[in-house]
Enzyme design. Structure first.
Site, PDB file in Angstrom:
ATOM      1  CB  CYS A 136      -0.927  -0.014   1.210  1.00 38.08           C
ATOM      2  SG  CYS A 136      -1.942   1.462   1.326  1.00 38.08           S
ATOM      3  CB  CYS A 139      -0.724   2.667   3.958  1.00 31.80           C
ATOM      4  SG  CYS A 139      -2.140   1.922   3.171  1.00 31.80           S
ATOM      5  CG  ASP A 140       3.121   1.473   4.421  1.00 35.03           C
ATOM      6  OD1 ASP A 140       2.620   1.978   5.435  1.00 35.03           O
ATOM      7  OD2 ASP A 140       2.963   0.279   4.107  1.00 35.03           O
TER       8      ASP A 140
END
Ligand code: FAD
Ligand code: NAP
Length: 326
Positions: A136, A139-140
């Site tokens: 992801c 997300c990261d």
């Protein structure tokens, strides 16, 4: 005693399919319960811009899903933050159990559990998950400011992840096992003209390499699939974007599935192999797998559940008493 909740329609999943089913079922006065699962809002909550949702030239995935949830609530859906860990479809009312301990019973069930990211299955990938290996970028990605990252895959997700990562990383290497991408042409065009992107065609990733203490990725070993030559690409982040598998674990032993776990539905319908159980969205769709098609199937599932419930209600009504003979 565990809490018990009965509804005419139980919707499992809170992606575009689940929320659309909820809107239609609520407006049909079926008072549905929707159980969100561990990813409230579904897959679109891990992306940024969505540019193909009709009516919005551009909308952030998480915002779109917040709006869908609000819409479902506004028309009367009871939305519950729980995850279904087992379901029994052998008798009606159907019974499901949540991680919370709540027992849900329902006369009809709409399964909208979507799909989950696939992994390469390498032991080194598993070892560095959360320590440089991710599925992801949204997300990261932020953690890799000014650093080099590698993305593997050749579909829309891989290309979007690679483009998103150029906002943070100093260099993004896209590794793909063939010499052409399956991503949409418009995305390919953006990728090819981005100066931060390098593409390694015809390559597979054999191993993620890194430091032990602290645990962290330092590169990936890649192999040319035609020549067999192995090289190492230095990177701090490795993003796996090789597709998604249907989340059919709950029902795979009770419903007919095909093509690696997708729930089979009747032609032009969301009806599964068990009457009263409907499946919508990525759980059943191995071809299109889009937000708008998932939403469309959610609508179909609610309409079909409504018809099913009306039919069983009608069948349960006592026959009118015969007229006494003159
Ligand atoms: P999902 O969105 O997968 O939602 C599944 C839901 O089921 C989740 O809420 C989960 O919590 C729940 N669930 C699962 N198991 C359980 C359980 N046991 N109990 C309770 N709940 C459960 N499509 C587009 O059209 N445009 C795009 O721009 C786009 N971008 C994308 C970007 C990325 C990074 C990804 C991964 C996908 C993208 N897609 C895009 C595809 C789109 O997200 C999917 O087609 C769509 O979300 C599928 O919707 P769904 O409702 O079937 O399931
Ligand atoms: P996908 O379209 O199935 O693509 C997966 C990619 O990963 C393919 O290029 C595939 O290679 C590669 N791959 C698969 N297994 C691999 C392995 N073991 N090792 C190396 N590479 C591997 O998956 P996706 O990109 O996640 O997209 C899923 C669905 O969501 C699609 O329907 C897509 O259209 C949709 N989506 C849409 C958008 C959008 O509309 N903007 C954005 C994201 C996703 P091959 O090409 O060789 O098969």
């Amino acid at each position: 005693m565990p809490e018990k909740k009965h509804s005419k329609v139980l919707i499992i999943g809170s992606g575009p399919a689940g929320y659309t089913a909820a809107v239609y079922a609520s407006r049909a006065m079926l008072e549905p319960i929707l159980v969100q699962g561990i990813q409230p809002g579904g897959q679109l909550t891990i992306t940024t811009e969505v540019e193909n949702w009709p009516g919005d030239t551009e909308v952030q995935g998480p915002d779109l899903m917040v709006r869908m949830e609000a819409h479902a609530r506004a028309v009367g859906t009871e939305i519950i933050g729980d995850h279904i860990n087992s379901i029994d479809l052998s008798n009606r009312p159907f019974t499901a159990e949540g991680d919370s301990g709540t027992i849900y019973t329902a006369d009809a069930v709409i399964l909208a559990t979507g799909a989950q990211a696939k992994w390469l299955g390498l032991p080194s990938e598993e070892k560095f998950k959360g320590f440089g290996v991710s599925a992801c970028a949204t997300c990261d990605g932020f953690f890799y400011r000014g650093q080099e990252v590698v993305v593997i895959g050749g579909g829309n997700t891989a290309v979007e992840e690679a483009l998103f990562l150029t906002n943070f990383a100093s260099k993004v290497t896209l590794v793909h096992r063939r010499d052409s991408l399956r991503a949409e042409k418009i995305l390919q065009h953006r990728l090819f003209k981005n100066p931060k992107v390098e593409i390694l065609w015809d390559h597979a990733v054999d191993e993620v390499v890194g430091a032990e203490s602290p645990l962290g990725v330092e590169g990936v070993k890649v192999r040319h699939v035609k020549t067999g030559s192995v090289t190492e690409v230095p990177c701090k982040g490795f993003f796996v974007a090789i597709g998604h598998a249907p989340a059919s674990e709950l029902v795979k032993d009770q419903l007919e599935t095909h093509m690696g776990g997708y729930v089979v539905t009747k032609p032009d319908s969301t009806a599964t192999s068990i009457p009263g159980v409907f499946a919508a969205g990525d759980l059943t769709d191995h071809i299109y797998r889009q937000a708008v098609t998932s939403a469309g199937m959610g609508c179909m599932a609610a309409l079909e559940a409504e018809k099913f419930l009306a039919e069983i209600e009608e069948a349960a009504e006592p026959e009118p008493a015969a007229e006494p003979a003159e």
